[in-house]
Design a protein around this motif. Structure first.
Motif, short mmCIF file in Angstrom:
data_model
loop_
_atom_site.label_atom_id
_atom_site.label_comp_id
_atom_site.label_asym_id
_atom_site.label_seq_id
_atom_site.Cartn_x
_atom_site.Cartn_y
_atom_site.Cartn_z
N LYS A 158 0.94 -1.15 0.13
CA LYS A 158 0.01 0.03 0.11
C LYS A 158 0.87 1.42 -0.11
CE LYS A 158 -3.53 -2.49 2.49
NZ LYS A 158 -3.03 -3.71 2.72
N LEU A 159 0.44 2.17 -0.59
CA LEU A 159 1.08 3.55 -0.71
C LEU A 159 -0.23 4.41 -0.04
CD1 LEU A 159 3.48 4.75 -1.60
CD2 LEU A 159 2.29 5.77 -3.29
N ILE A 160 0.23 5.16 0.97
CA ILE A 160 -0.66 5.87 2.12
C ILE A 160 -0.25 7.21 2.21
CG2 ILE A 160 -1.78 5.86 4.27
CD1 ILE A 160 -1.16 2.80 4.48
N HIS A 161 -1.24 8.17 2.20
CA HIS A 161 -1.03 9.50 2.26
C HIS A 161 -0.39 9.87 3.89
CE1 HIS A 161 -1.33 14.02 2.02
NE2 HIS A 161 -1.50 13.89 0.78
N ARG A 162 0.49 10.52 4.18
CA ARG A 162 1.10 10.78 5.43
C ARG A 162 0.22 11.23 6.16
NH1 ARG A 162 5.17 14.32 7.66
NH2 ARG A 162 5.30 15.41 5.64
N ASN A 163 -0.58 12.49 5.62
CA ASN A 163 -1.61 13.23 6.55
C ASN A 163 -2.64 12.16 7.36
OD1 ASN A 163 -0.19 15.64 5.90
ND2 ASN A 163 -1.71 16.09 4.40
N SER A 165 -3.39 10.82 14.01
CA SER A 165 -2.79 10.34 15.32
C SER A 165 -2.79 8.73 15.14
CB SER A 165 -3.12 10.78 16.48
OG SER A 165 -3.18 12.19 16.74
N ILE A 166 -2.58 8.16 13.84
CA ILE A 166 -2.51 6.87 13.58
C ILE A 166 -1.01 6.05 13.77
CG2 ILE A 166 -3.03 4.88 12.45
CD1 ILE A 166 -5.63 6.25 13.62
N THR A 226 -3.61 -0.67 9.52
CA THR A 226 -4.16 -0.29 8.09
C THR A 226 -5.91 -0.45 8.00
OG1 THR A 226 -4.23 -2.80 7.55
CG2 THR A 226 -2.48 -1.38 6.85
N LEU A 227 -6.50 -1.18 9.16
CA LEU A 227 -8.10 -1.14 9.29
C LEU A 227 -8.53 0.25 9.63
CD1 LEU A 227 -9.92 -3.36 8.58
CD2 LEU A 227 -10.05 -3.72 10.99
N ARG A 228 -7.68 0.86 10.61
CA ARG A 228 -8.01 2.17 11.08
C ARG A 228 -7.94 3.36 9.89
NH1 ARG A 228 -4.83 3.29 16.10
NH2 ARG A 228 -3.36 1.99 15.17
N LEU A 229 -7.00 3.15 9.25
CA LEU A 229 -6.53 4.01 8.19
C LEU A 229 -7.55 3.81 6.84
CD1 LEU A 229 -2.79 3.81 7.70
CD2 LEU A 229 -4.09 5.72 8.57
N ARG A 230 -7.96 2.64 6.52
CA ARG A 230 -8.93 2.47 5.45
C ARG A 230 -10.20 2.83 5.95
NH1 ARG A 230 -6.56 -3.43 3.89
NH2 ARG A 230 -7.90 -3.49 2.13
N TRP A 281 -11.70 1.05 19.38
CA TRP A 281 -11.50 2.09 18.45
C TRP A 281 -12.70 2.07 17.77
CZ3 TRP A 281 -11.34 3.40 13.42
CH2 TRP A 281 -10.79 4.67 12.83
N PHE A 282 -13.47 1.22 17.14
CA PHE A 282 -14.36 1.28 16.26
C PHE A 282 -15.53 1.77 17.19
CE2 PHE A 282 -12.05 -0.60 12.90
CZ PHE A 282 -12.45 0.07 11.71
N ALA A 283 -15.72 1.21 18.38
CA ALA A 283 -16.88 1.58 18.99
C ALA A 283 -16.80 3.04 19.47
CB ALA A 283 -16.68 0.99 20.60
N SER A 284 -15.83 3.72 19.24
CA SER A 284 -15.85 5.10 19.42
C SER A 284 -16.22 5.86 17.90
CB SER A 284 -14.63 5.75 19.93
OG SER A 284 -13.49 5.72 18.86
N GLN A 285 -16.67 5.18 17.03
CA GLN A 285 -16.82 5.85 15.75
C GLN A 285 -18.40 5.95 15.76
OE1 GLN A 285 -14.43 7.21 14.14
NE2 GLN A 285 -13.12 6.13 15.72
N PRO A 286 -18.60 7.07 15.08
CA PRO A 286 -20.47 7.43 14.98
C PRO A 286 -21.01 6.31 14.22
CG PRO A 286 -19.08 8.74 13.28
CD PRO A 286 -18.12 8.11 14.30
N ASP A 287 -20.62 5.62 13.23
CA ASP A 287 -21.32 4.47 12.53
C ASP A 287 -20.86 3.23 13.20
OD1 ASP A 287 -19.00 4.92 11.57
OD2 ASP A 287 -19.45 4.63 9.58
N ARG A 288 -20.40 2.71 14.50
CA ARG A 288 -19.81 1.82 15.00
C ARG A 288 -20.77 0.60 14.83
NH1 ARG A 288 -21.58 5.39 18.49
NH2 ARG A 288 -23.03 5.05 20.16
N ASP A 289 -21.95 0.62 14.69
CA ASP A 289 -22.88 -0.57 14.33
C ASP A 289 -22.56 -1.28 13.21
OD1 ASP A 289 -23.93 -0.09 16.82
OD2 ASP A 289 -25.81 0.78 16.41
#
Length: 338
Positions: free
Chosen positions: A161-166, A172-173, A188-192, A238-246
């Protein structure tokens, strides 16, 4: 700012590092930065790197070498690389693997043309007696794909993978500290999930070396299995803190079930009680976990439903016999290659 930073962890790869670094230094992309992190390697890997670098004077100013004073493990190495990288995009190459010489130019051009945060490519798994081409079944990753396909299909590795540094810095990943197995998945799962656009180049630029017996990916011990389990827990939080966690509960259950599988598979680590009681809420999804073979799912189901002796026979007797038969059959039907 260079277009691409290529990050390379180094530990115990003296048999393979020359091929790796030559494939990197011969990249068609000129505006590139190389970051090599020596995790206190006990062999001659660093000597080989320095010897080969002399042959590429045009690359010498582009190379950063960082030496850890003590061995810190792959997660810390990845975070050291990230801290040192200055490129617009970040790529990774494990130092026992190698890449096609146009990999980073093609992937960077694709990222700019598509305005993508992440570009993935196919890869070749290189064995002693065969080559296996691993391909993505799609060209652009959607949220639905991320939610429904198992990690083995998504491919959680960072190296293809090539991933934008930003994407790393703004959010803060970093790799989860002290987790040295499945650390790629944790990143990678969080970045994706955060990526505005993830696209695929349907070409196998990366060569994944399955010959290295010292690689963590071909060995297992209890610490590695505990790392997998802890990574799954951290991703769940981490995913539990996201708005669309379900929408991601099914994906997380798949990851949790796969994470504890080593407690069932490996004869030296086998602990059925611990396996059953780790993420017990996932046990009811055995048959939905198609990333796991039918044979293994059947044995797991039997273990859960008072079929321990049958499951024991399947793993202690039937499966080893099957593996030996399969290994010899592969050797008979495959030709070695150079």
């Amino acid at each position: 700012m260079p277009k691409v930073s290529v990050c390379v962890p180094i530990y115990n790869v003296e048999k393979y590092i020359e091929k790796c670094v030559r494939s990197l230094f011969e990249q068609t992309l000129d505006d590139i930065e190389y970051i090599f992190v020596n995790d206190c390697t006990p062999d001659k890997s660093m000597d080989i790197l320095r010897r080969v670098l002399v042959e590429y004077p045009q690359r010498q100013e582009q190379v950063k070498v960082i030496d850890h004073k003590v061995n810190k493990g792959s997660a810390t190495v990845r975070n050291t690389c990230l801290s040192a990288a200055t490129g617009e995009y970040i790529g990774w190459c494990d130092s026992d693997d190698w890449v096609e010489t146009d990999m980073y130019e093609a992937m960077y051009d694709k990222a700019k043309a598509e305005n993508a945060d992440i570009v993935c490519c196919n890869y070749v798994a290189e064995y002693s007696y065969k080559r296996v081409f691993e391909t993505y079944p799609y060209l652009e990753e959607t949220k639905e794909i991320l939610q429904t396909l198992p990690p083995i299909v998504l491919n959680s590795a960072v190296w293809n993978k090539l991933i934008h540094r930003n994407l790393y810095t703004i959010n803060s990943i970093q790799a989860y500290e002290d987790i040295n197995m499945n650390e790629d998945l944790g990143v990678t799962l969080r970045l994706r999930y955060l990526s505005r656009k993830t696209v695929i180049i349907p070409k196998a630029f990366y060569h994944y070396n399955r010959l290295n017996d010292a690689s963590m990916t071909v060995s297992s011990n209890l610490r590695y299995e505990e790392d997998r389990i802890q990574c799954a827990r951290l991703l769940e939080d981490w995913f539990a803190s996201q708005p669309d966690r379900d929408s991601y509960k099914g994906m997380i259950n798949t990851i949790k079930f796969a994470a504890k599988a080593g407690l069932f598979y490996h004869p030296a680590l086998k602990n059925l009680d611990r396996w059953k009681n780790t993420f017990p809420e996932t046990n009811k999804y055995i048959w939905q976990n198609r990333a796991i073979s039918f044979y293994d799912r059947a044995a797991m189901w039997l273990s859960l439903h008072h079929g321990g002796y049958i499951a024991y026979f399947m793993y202690k007797v039937a499966k080893p016999v099957f593996r030996v038969f399969k290994h010899h059959l592969q050797k008979l039907t495959q030709f070695p290659y150079k």
